[in-house]
Design an enzyme around this catalytic site. Structure first.
Site, PDB file in Angstrom:
ATOM      1  CG  ASP A  59      34.529  32.442  41.145  1.00  0.00           C
ATOM      2  OD1 ASP A  59      35.609  31.934  41.478  1.00  0.00           O
ATOM      3  OD2 ASP A  59      34.281  33.646  41.281  1.00  0.00           O
ATOM      4  CG  ASN A  90      31.735  44.670  38.964  1.00  0.00           C
ATOM      5  OD1 ASN A  90      32.115  44.038  39.952  1.00  0.00           O
ATOM      6  ND2 ASN A  90      31.433  44.090  37.818  1.00  0.00           N
ATOM      7  CG  HIS A 139      32.563  40.795  40.919  1.00  0.00           C
ATOM      8  ND1 HIS A 139      33.039  40.710  39.633  1.00  0.00           N
ATOM      9  CD2 HIS A 139      33.649  40.551  41.711  1.00  0.00           C
ATOM     10  CE1 HIS A 139      34.326  40.425  39.657  1.00  0.00           C
ATOM     11  NE2 HIS A 139      34.714  40.327  40.899  1.00  0.00           N
ATOM     12  CD  GLU A 161      30.652  40.510  36.861  1.00  0.00           C
ATOM     13  OE1 GLU A 161      30.882  41.232  37.858  1.00  0.00           O
ATOM     14  OE2 GLU A 161      31.505  40.279  35.996  1.00  0.00           O
TER      15      GLU A 161
HETATM   16  P1  PGA Z   1      41.231  40.460  42.814  1.00  0.00           P
HETATM   17  O1  PGA Z   1      39.754  40.055  42.450  1.00  0.00           O
HETATM   18  O2  PGA Z   1      41.534  39.819  44.113  1.00  0.00           O
HETATM   19  O3  PGA Z   1      42.080  39.917  41.710  1.00  0.00           O
HETATM   20  O4  PGA Z   1      41.251  41.971  42.890  1.00  0.00           O
HETATM   21  C1  PGA Z   1      38.785  40.101  43.456  1.00  0.00           C
HETATM   22  C2  PGA Z   1      37.429  39.822  42.861  1.00  0.00           C
HETATM   23  O5  PGA Z   1      37.217  40.126  41.672  1.00  0.00           O
HETATM   24  O6  PGA Z   1      36.559  39.319  43.575  1.00  0.00           O
END
Ligand code: PGA
Length: 242
Positions: A67, A136, A138, A143
């Site tokens: 992304d 959440n 994702h 999302e």
């Molecule tokens: P993080 O993010 O590794 O910074 O916890 C993971 C994600 O949002 O997929």
């Protein structure tokens, strides 16, 4: 899905870094699906140290990132291009031309999505995809929603994601949109490894592994993938019933 609970994030990083190195050594033009955020950093550090020790070369490896934010210049300090350059690419021998990102600033979302799909297809598909998981549920920036997404698309980020990631934006507002690979495109990877560490991820991990398969928890789609392993530390595994 296979589930492995290791001692801590350093141990997970070592195991996964070694897995990526093994693939780079075994397969010419191995195709790696890479992720950003704090979770992959120990794996990237392991890959860098194995490279610096002369154990592995990444010069034939091809990468695709999940992304990219919309509305940030590609060379902005918070873009995911910059993140990957600083945290991995500049410290190994990968060729710039072999690293691929979605263009968060495209005016033609469909054409950009199709460009990315074809690039991955022409490379032979993703051999090994690395994923984190959001609080959440994702994956990438998919999302929670009413339907599983398919190909790459432009998405609005939720308040949960904005709250989690805005700590990295100290001198400008965090973007509200991103281009992300869809859940369908992620599931085409031949093999997937998902990492979750820390208690903030425990609920999302439980929903992913023990909840129903629902776009309300995008990571739950991995239950239908034939070759996914989830790597957890004890805190992220704390709410699992088994
Ligand atoms: P993080 O993010 O590794 O910074 O916890 C993971 C994600 O949002 O997929």
């Amino acid at each position: 899905m296979n589930i492995l609970i290791l001692r801590n994030e350093a141990e997970i990083g070592q195991v996964l870094g070694d897995l990526f190195c093994a693939l780079a050594r075994e397969k010419k033009n191995a195709v790696l699906g890479l992720a950003t955020g704090s979770t992959p950093l120990p794996s990237y550090r392991r890959m860098i140290s194995r490279y610096k020790a002369g154990d592995v070369s990444f010069k034939d490896v091809i990468t695709f990132n999940l992304d990219e934010y919309c509305g940030l210049p590609a060379d902005h300090k918070n873009s995911y291009r910059t993140f990957m350059r600083q945290e991995l690419f500049e410290q190994i021998d990968i060729l710039h031309k072999n690293t691929h990102f979605l263009d968060g600033n495209t005016n033609d979302e469909r054409a950009e999505s199709e460009r990315f799909r074809r690039l991955i297809e022409n490379a032979g598909g993703i051999d090994l995809q690395l994923l984190g998981i959001g609080r959440n549920g994702h994956i990438g920036f998919n999302e929670p929603s009413d339907a599983f997404t398919q190909e790459a698309y432009r998405t609005a980020l939720t308040e949960s994601t904005i709250a989690a990631n805005s700590v990295y934006f100290d001198d400008c507002p965090m973007p509200r949109y991103a281009m992300t690979m869809g859940v369908g495109s992620i599931l085409r990877a031949k093999r997937i490894v998902l990492v979750a560490t820390g208690e903030a991820k425990a609920e999302a991990v439980k929903a992913m592994l023990e909840g129903e398969v629902t776009p309300g928890c995008p990571a739950s789609a991995l239950q239908n993938h034939p070759n996914t392993t989830v790597y957890l530390d004890p805190a992220a595994a704390a709410l699992l019933s088994v």
